[in-house]
Design a protein around this motif. Structure first.
Motif, short mmCIF file in Angstrom:
data_model
loop_
_atom_site.label_atom_id
_atom_site.label_comp_id
_atom_site.label_asym_id
_atom_site.label_seq_id
_atom_site.Cartn_x
_atom_site.Cartn_y
_atom_site.Cartn_z
N SER A 101 41.98 -20.80 99.98
CA SER A 101 41.31 -19.77 100.77
C SER A 101 42.25 -19.19 101.80
O SER A 101 43.24 -19.81 102.19
CB SER A 101 40.08 -20.36 101.46
OG SER A 101 40.51 -21.25 102.46
N LYS A 160 41.61 -18.81 104.85
CA LYS A 160 41.54 -19.64 106.05
C LYS A 160 42.55 -20.79 105.97
O LYS A 160 43.26 -21.09 106.92
CB LYS A 160 40.12 -20.19 106.22
CG LYS A 160 39.92 -20.99 107.46
CD LYS A 160 38.45 -21.36 107.59
CE LYS A 160 38.21 -22.09 108.90
NZ LYS A 160 36.82 -22.46 109.07
N GLY A 195 32.69 -22.91 105.14
CA GLY A 195 34.04 -23.42 104.97
C GLY A 195 34.36 -24.64 105.79
O GLY A 195 35.49 -25.14 105.75
N ILE A 225 34.57 -28.81 102.66
CA ILE A 225 35.27 -28.24 101.52
C ILE A 225 34.58 -28.66 100.21
O ILE A 225 34.01 -29.74 100.12
CB ILE A 225 36.75 -28.66 101.49
CG1 ILE A 225 36.89 -30.18 101.27
CG2 ILE A 225 37.45 -28.25 102.79
CD1 ILE A 225 38.32 -30.63 101.00
N ASP A 234 37.46 -28.83 106.70
CA ASP A 234 38.62 -27.95 106.50
C ASP A 234 39.78 -28.29 107.42
O ASP A 234 40.87 -27.72 107.29
CB ASP A 234 38.21 -26.48 106.68
CG ASP A 234 37.65 -26.19 108.07
OD1 ASP A 234 37.29 -27.15 108.78
OD2 ASP A 234 37.56 -25.00 108.42
#
Length: 538
Positions: free
Chosen positions: A2, A4, A130, A133, A363
């Motif tokens: 991702s 991010k 997010g 995960i 995350d």
């Protein structure tokens, strides 16, 4: 990967290792596109990683566990085996929900939530954001034990998969054949006091009441003071969950506290407004009013409850086992009590996947592959036996017929410690909620002691058979359940306590029911029924 995660990795490369360590991760540099640095991860065997890494876990703690998980035998040994140094940030179960919600909402969370009792709605919400995960591919590649378990019990995958198709957690899973674990905390009574009173084991609601009344009126411990407590527990929820089957409620087990399946229609019903529920609450109120419930029942915590038990003050209680948490061997577990209208259902039966969100990776975790491997070990026979039994010769021995037994230091502690107290320096599974697999072969906790197995045998003929696993709601449904649903459930819990302690009169019952209807019960049940129909059709 991702955007991010890509940005996080890039920042780590620019700012250096110190910033990453400050975010609760390891002192290693951020992972590359594959997740782990080249040559760091071993995909099989031990150690899991070739160079030491550090992780921080938000961790639920029961009163029976020690206060420093890192110093226990299991986690010291596992650190050496894996090369992964875990710091367990302990949060008492009493404040777990509040602290967990604050951490998630504020962004101040570590690499993993462990024994954190995360519900399906939060898994879905924070998974989509997010924070948690997806584990689908990681499980497929790095969790052979857990993958095998999902193949053996397909309901696990069904219960873990969110409407978006992702799995965001790994659960606590009890062998469905081990009923004593699904019962968990039987309703115990003092057999020695029954004998003193010349009473037989209660088999009906009325007999249970008469026993509690006799305990209150008799100096059974012979100290010249009426200090006996007929019944005590940490709150009234456990008692209600045990008794509601005596009024024909709780037909689907403990996985759904506010609804069950109506045996007459096959549809879901909201149990908390049923006439039978009112009658059951009136009985519990009667116990409270007559002083048969501990006057501290709404405030007492587990440690204080166990202390009362150790003093020999309790006529009845609900705990995993008085033998292990109180050092008392005179208690027996009751079966299903027959109710005033002939109902006899043992409703206090957990879902085998008792905690859906027992383990979730965030995350902020720079080593998700290694972390999944770290957890997967405990879903296999070797790891599960190690987690519950420890090291042969040090914490357990094997009998001639292959049975595992704890050493005498644990079962007959020379310093007078209870079994749970003696185990606290070796293990951290005390009190439950841990992720992993429980089977009778290696689990030698309070639920598999003879007294607990005997209680389960009494319960078995009347135990709930069609246990409903958790439902995973869609985004739209979750919005309703987290607004209308939460308001209704909070109101019910508040009024339940008030009806029991007498601060609300049963003359207000109609008003209570009407309030729930006005709060949106019809919409709540529509969503629940839709999710149930979807659950049944899959």
């Amino acid at each position: 990967m991702s955007r991010k995660k890509w940005v996080s990795a890039a920042l780590a490369l620019v700012l250096g290792t110190g910033l990453l360590a400050g975010c609760g991760g390891s002192s290693e540099s951020a992972p590359e596109e594959s997740g782990e640095q080249p040559n760091l991860l071993n995909e099989t065997g031990m150690p899991i990683v070739n160079e030491p890494i550090s992780l921080r876990f938000f961790t639920g703690k029961s009163p029976t566990n020690g206060s420093k998980f890192e110093e226990t035998l299991v986690w010291k040994t596992y650190k050496e085996m894996t090369n992964i140094d875990v710091t367990f940030d302990l949060v008492p179960f009493e404040t777990l929900t509040e602290k967990r919600n604050l951490a998630l909402a504020g962004g101040d969370y570590p690499d993993v939530f462990y024994s954190a009792r995360i519900g399906s709605s939060d898994l879905m919400r924070y998974g989509e954001q997010g924070v948690f995960i997806p584990l689908n591919d990681l499980i497929d590649q790095y969790a052979p034990n857990f993958k095998k378990l999902m193949e053996e019990y397909p309901d696990i995958r069904k219960g873990l998969t969110m409407p978006d198709g992702n799995i965001y957690s790994m659960p606590s899973f009890y062998d469905p054949a081990l009923l004593s674990m699904l019962v968990g905390t039987p309703l115990w009574v003092n057999q020695e006091w029954l004998d003193q009173l010349g009473m037989k084991e209660p088999e009906t609601i009325e007999e249970f009441y008469q026993y509690l009344k006799a305990v209150k009126e008799t100096d059974l411990n012979g100290n010249g003071v009426h200090d006996e407590v007929p019944f005590s527990a940490t709150g009234i929820t456990g008692l209600i969950d045990h008794l509601k089957g005596s009024w024909g409620l709780g037909t689907s087990g403990l996985g759904h506290k506010f609804v069950d399946v109506d045996p007459d229609t096959g549809k879901l019903r909201f149990t908390k407004t049923q006439p039978e529920y009112k009658e059951m609450l009136e009985f519990v109120n009667k116990l409270y009013t007559e002083g048969l419930l501990d006057k501290e029942i709404f405030t007492i915590e587990g440690g204080a409850l166990n202390a009362k038990g150790q003093e020999g003050l309790l006529g009845s209680t609900i705990v995993p086992n008085p033998e292990t948490v109180m050092g008392r061997t005179e208690y027996i577990g009751l079966g299903a009590l027959k109710g005033p209208h002939g109902d006899q259902l043992y409703s206090h039966v957990k879902v085998p996947m008792v905690h859906v969100g027992a383990f979730a990776i965030t995350d902020k975790n720079p080593h998700p592959e290694a972390t999944v491997r770290w957890m997967d070990y405990f879903y296999g026979d070797e790891g599960a036996q190690f987690y519950f039994m420890g090291k042969e010769g040090e914490t357990f021995t094997t009998t001639a017929n292959g049975e595992l037994e704890y050493v005498d230091e644990i079962t007959n502690n020379p310093d007078g410690l209870t079994q749970d107290q003696a185990m606290a320096k070796y293990f951290t599974w005390l009190g439950g909620s841990y992720p992993g697999l429980v089977r009778e072969n290696w689990f030698k906790g309070s639920e598999t002691l003879p007294s607990a197995m005997e209680a389960a045998a009494k319960a078995e003929p009347y135990a709930v058979k069609d246990i409903l696993y958790n439902f995973n709601f869609t985004n739209e449904e979750n919005e309703i359940m987290s607004s209308i649903g939460k308001d209704i459930q909070d109101y019910v819990n508040e009024m339940e306590a008030k009806f029991v302690n007498g601060s609300a009169s049963f003359s207000q019952w109609e008003e209570y029911v009407n309030t729930i209807n006005r709060m949106g019960l019809e919409e709540y049940m529509r969503v629940y029924q839709t999710a149930y129909d979807r659950y049944q059709g899959e």
